[in-house]
Each structure stands twice: as C-alpha cells, then as structure tokens.
Design a protein around this motif. Structure first.
Motif, PDB file in Angstrom:
ATOM      1  N   ASP A 110       0.864  -1.188   0.000  1.00 57.16           N
ATOM      2  CA  ASP A 110       0.000   0.000   0.000  1.00 57.16           C
ATOM      3  C   ASP A 110       0.898   1.234   0.000  1.00 57.16           C
ATOM      4  O   ASP A 110       1.536   1.561   1.009  1.00 57.16           O
ATOM      5  N   GLU A 111       0.932   1.917  -1.113  1.00 56.02           N
ATOM      6  CA  GLU A 111       1.833   3.067  -1.273  1.00 56.02           C
ATOM      7  C   GLU A 111       1.526   4.194  -0.282  1.00 56.02           C
ATOM      8  O   GLU A 111       2.412   4.982   0.069  1.00 56.02           O
ATOM      9  N   GLU A 142       8.149   8.978  -6.368  1.00 62.73           N
ATOM     10  CA  GLU A 142       8.188  10.356  -5.884  1.00 62.73           C
ATOM     11  C   GLU A 142       8.573  10.387  -4.413  1.00 62.73           C
ATOM     12  O   GLU A 142       9.373  11.235  -3.968  1.00 62.73           O
ATOM     13  N   LEU A 143       8.039   9.461  -3.668  1.00 61.75           N
ATOM     14  CA  LEU A 143       8.345   9.349  -2.248  1.00 61.75           C
ATOM     15  C   LEU A 143       9.826   9.020  -2.037  1.00 61.75           C
ATOM     16  O   LEU A 143      10.500   9.619  -1.189  1.00 61.75           O
ATOM     17  N   HIS A 147      12.839  11.352  -0.229  1.00 60.16           N
ATOM     18  CA  HIS A 147      13.558  10.885   0.962  1.00 60.16           C
ATOM     19  C   HIS A 147      14.927  10.282   0.630  1.00 60.16           C
ATOM     20  O   HIS A 147      15.572   9.717   1.514  1.00 60.16           O
ATOM     21  N   HIS A 148      15.341  10.388  -0.625  1.00 61.40           N
ATOM     22  CA  HIS A 148      16.655   9.908  -1.070  1.00 61.40           C
ATOM     23  C   HIS A 148      16.824   8.404  -0.793  1.00 61.40           C
ATOM     24  O   HIS A 148      17.811   7.961  -0.205  1.00 61.40           O
ATOM     25  N   LEU A 149      15.855   7.631  -1.258  1.00 63.89           N
ATOM     26  CA  LEU A 149      15.855   6.186  -1.054  1.00 63.89           C
ATOM     27  C   LEU A 149      15.976   5.453  -2.384  1.00 63.89           C
ATOM     28  O   LEU A 149      15.524   5.945  -3.419  1.00 63.89           O
ATOM     29  N   TYR A 150      16.567   4.276  -2.343  1.00 63.75           N
ATOM     30  CA  TYR A 150      16.578   3.398  -3.513  1.00 63.75           C
ATOM     31  C   TYR A 150      15.191   2.774  -3.677  1.00 63.75           C
ATOM     32  O   TYR A 150      14.485   2.516  -2.696  1.00 63.75           O
ATOM     33  N   ILE A 171      11.614   0.730 -13.797  1.00 67.61           N
ATOM     34  CA  ILE A 171      11.116   1.982 -13.228  1.00 67.61           C
ATOM     35  C   ILE A 171      11.956   2.423 -12.030  1.00 67.61           C
ATOM     36  O   ILE A 171      12.274   3.595 -11.873  1.00 67.61           O
ATOM     37  N   GLY A 172      12.314   1.482 -11.176  1.00 66.44           N
ATOM     38  CA  GLY A 172      13.148   1.781 -10.024  1.00 66.44           C
ATOM     39  C   GLY A 172      14.624   1.778 -10.381  1.00 66.44           C
ATOM     40  O   GLY A 172      15.005   1.744 -11.554  1.00 66.44           O
TER      41      GLY A 172
END
Length: 380
Positions: A110-111, A142-143, A147-150, A171-172
């Motif tokens: 759940d995004e 976008e999230l 938050h500078h996450l992989y 996409i990732g």
C-alpha cells in the motif's frame, strides 16, 4: 478426467536444439552466445541500459542489495506478502526488514502507508509486483526521491508487464526478474538484474563474476583479471540460457496464449463474482499485466481449504500462496510489521491460485470453472 496440474514448465520445441548448440560450441559455463542473446533481448525489449542474467531472481535481488550498499543497521521497507527471497537478500546484509500492509485489490504494498514507515535509517523501498500487476509506482518513486531512497523492484512475476507504458523492472533503480520453472518464461532456475544507472554496470559485472574484473578482461579492456571487490558466483550456465532463448524467440506467442487463458477464466467465473461468491483479480488503470497467474478469493480460509480439497478430489491441483513473512519465525527475528496488519494476513488466507501455464486448454479451464461452480452450488 486426466489430472490438471497447477503448473507445466513452458516448452516451445526448440530448447533441445539450442542446448545442443551450446554444448557443441564448447562454451557452457555462461556468458556465451545464448547469455548474450538473452541479455540483449531484454535490453531492447524493455529499454534498460543493462540486463545481466543471473542464477536466480534471489541472486538478482542479492546483487541489488549489494549495489544499493545495504549495511548493518539500515532499514528496508517491503510488503510481508512476498516470497522469502525478497527479505532474505537484505537480511543477509544486516538490514532490518520493515513490513508494510498491502492493498486488498492488487495484493501489492500500500503506497499510502510507506511514508509513515520511513525513518532516518531507511535505505530502500522494495516493491513486489504481485501476479505481474504493477504497484503504484508514480507515488512510490516520488516518495523515494523526496527521501533519497533506492527503489528496488521485485518483478519476479512481471516479465512483459507494464506500468503506464514502462516495463516493470525498469522503473526503479534496480529490477529483478525470475525464470524459475513456474514463471511465464523459464530456464529452470534463473533470473536477471536490470540496471537503470549506467555508472553501476561495471560494479554489477564485478559482483556477478565473484568480485573479479573478469568481464572487462574478456572484452579486452584489461590484460589480466583479478579480485577487486566482494561478489559471488551469480552467472548462470549457458545451457540454462539456451533453454530461455527458445522461449524469448516465442515471447509474444507465450504472452498471447496465457492472456487468452486468463481472459477465459475470468469470463467463465464472472457469474460467481457477480453473485458475490468469490472475488476475481483487479487490474488497475494504467497497468498491463502478463497473465502470470489467475487467482480467486474465497470468503475465508476454511472455505478455501474445502475448495482446495474439492478440486483435488476432481483431479485439479490448485494452491494457496505466500504465508506472510512477518508471521514466520525468521520474519520476527529480522523484521517488524509497521502499523496495522489490516489486509496482509486476511487476504492471504482467502487467495487461491488456479492452474495456469502456457498451453493450458480451454476445455481444462472450462472444467475447472465448472467444478468451482458446482462447489458453490452443492457444498453449502
């Protein structure tokens, strides 16, 4: 009635020919002509800068964890409703697994619940595209950017699926495919790692070749190779790649065949859905799936158990799927469930996977559907 298996590994007819070609080339250990053909096929088909075949999707995820520099004390967010490999890859690096609840419509993470699980120790979000149906990737990416996450995509079930025109796995930051015998395209055991950032390709090659710069050596870029970083033996046999290549040549045919089966199942069972006896899969707008599986949802776990037995007695092999990882002993040691388990356990206990494979006959699907219909007609 002849038994209807849950799965039959795909065979298109040219596998033996290609395997013999590999044998006769005296190059069977990997990175021969068939490995290169498969890698290039994916790069062209999905538009990724680099696709590296691996010995499994498990190993592709492990490589992604290394490339993302996951360290002891880091936190990684993912759904609990997934295969153990998704979590294992990060637990092996010493990370804490933070499980988040799923959406009941797609069984995906759940995004809307991810951001609340992010802490200063969070390093990555791992999405699992269940049944080849994409997660809500715009929101998640976008999230992650904010938050500078992989973002690492476990797209084990997502080959030939798309999200808003983009292939799953591209996409990732990293995408991971599976070619296990239960997948749409198979090499027995195998996988692939898709790499978005070209600057990470060389590092990935080194990790895949046991921590050596052997790939550069074979390209003539250096005059000898040596141990330069950590790594492992993630390179698959050329024999496995030859088996996979036969199916990639027929990829669209396999896709069309499975999609026809999926649509026929839906047509045959939609009356039970309309009468609110079962629930059928939901494909959100913007998602193109690959007919990896066809599942139904019963009212509860006891009803599912009775239906599985009813089908078994009539020579139909249908199965439930994942036991949520956060309920397992290892899940409790290496992870924590953030927030309320509103849907993960409840929905997992209702889901039942029906036979689905390349070459499944419409007459068999009709029989399965009729048996399910009889179950709801006569068993209550």
């Amino acid at each position: 009635m002849q038994k209807i298996n849950f799965n039959v590994p795909p065979v298109v007819g040219t596998e033996t020919t290609f395997i013999m070609e590999a044998i006769q080339s005296h190059k069977i250990c990997g990175d021969g002509q068939f490995t290169k053909r498969c890698s290039e096929w994916f790069e062209q088909q999905v538009g990724t800068p680099k696709a590296l075949l691996t010995t499994s999707c498990t190993h592709a995820i492990e490589m992604a964890a290394i490339l993302a520099d996951i360290q002891t004390g880091d936190e990684v967010i993912m759904p609990s409703y997934t295969f153990v490999s998704t979590a294992n890859a990060f637990a092996l690096r010493g990370a804490k697994i933070v499980f988040v609840d799923i959406r009941p419509d797609t069984m995906n993470i759940d995004e809307k619940l991810i951001e609340d699980a992010i802490t200063e120790r969070t390093k990555a979000i791992v999405v699992v595209h269940y049944a080849g149906v994409s997660c809500e990737m715009d929101t998640i990416c976008e999230l992650a950017k904010r938050h500078h996450l992989y973002v690492i995509e476990d797209a084990a079930q997502g080959v030939m699926s798309e999200y808003k025109g983009k292939a799953l796995g591209t996409i990732g930051d990293y995408g991971c495919y599976s070619f296990h015998e239960t997948k749409n395209y198979s090499m027995g055991e195998g996988g692939a790692l898709l790499i978005k950032n070209k600057d990470k390709i060389l590092e990935a090659e080194i990790i895949r070749e046991k921590g050596t710069n052997r790939s550069q050596f074979f390209r003539g870029e250096i005059d000898k190779y040596t141990w330069v970083d950590i790594g492992s033996s993630y390179l698959p046999s050329e024999l496995n790649a030859a088996y996979l290549w036969a199916q990639l040549e027929k990829a669209q045919d396999i896709y069309d065949d499975r999609m026809n089966s999926w649509n026929f199942y839906y047509e045959m069972l939609k009356d039970l859905k309309e009468n609110e006896r079962i629930e059928l899969p939901i494909i959100p707008e913007g998602c193109v799936h690959n007919a990896h599986m066809f599942y139904i949802k019963t009212q509860n776990e006891p009803e599912r158990a009775r239906l599985i037995q009813y089908l078994k007695e009539r020579s139909i092999h249908a199965v439930f799927h994942y036991i949520p990882l956060h309920t397992a002993s290892a899940g409790k040691r290496f992870g924590v469930f953030h927030g309320e388990d509103k849907y993960t356990t409840k929905e997992s206990e209702r889901l039942l996977r029906l036979p689905m494979y390349y070459g499944l006959k419409n007459t068999d699907i009709e029989y399965v559907a009729n048996v399910i219909r009889d179950f709801y007609k006569y068993s209550f």
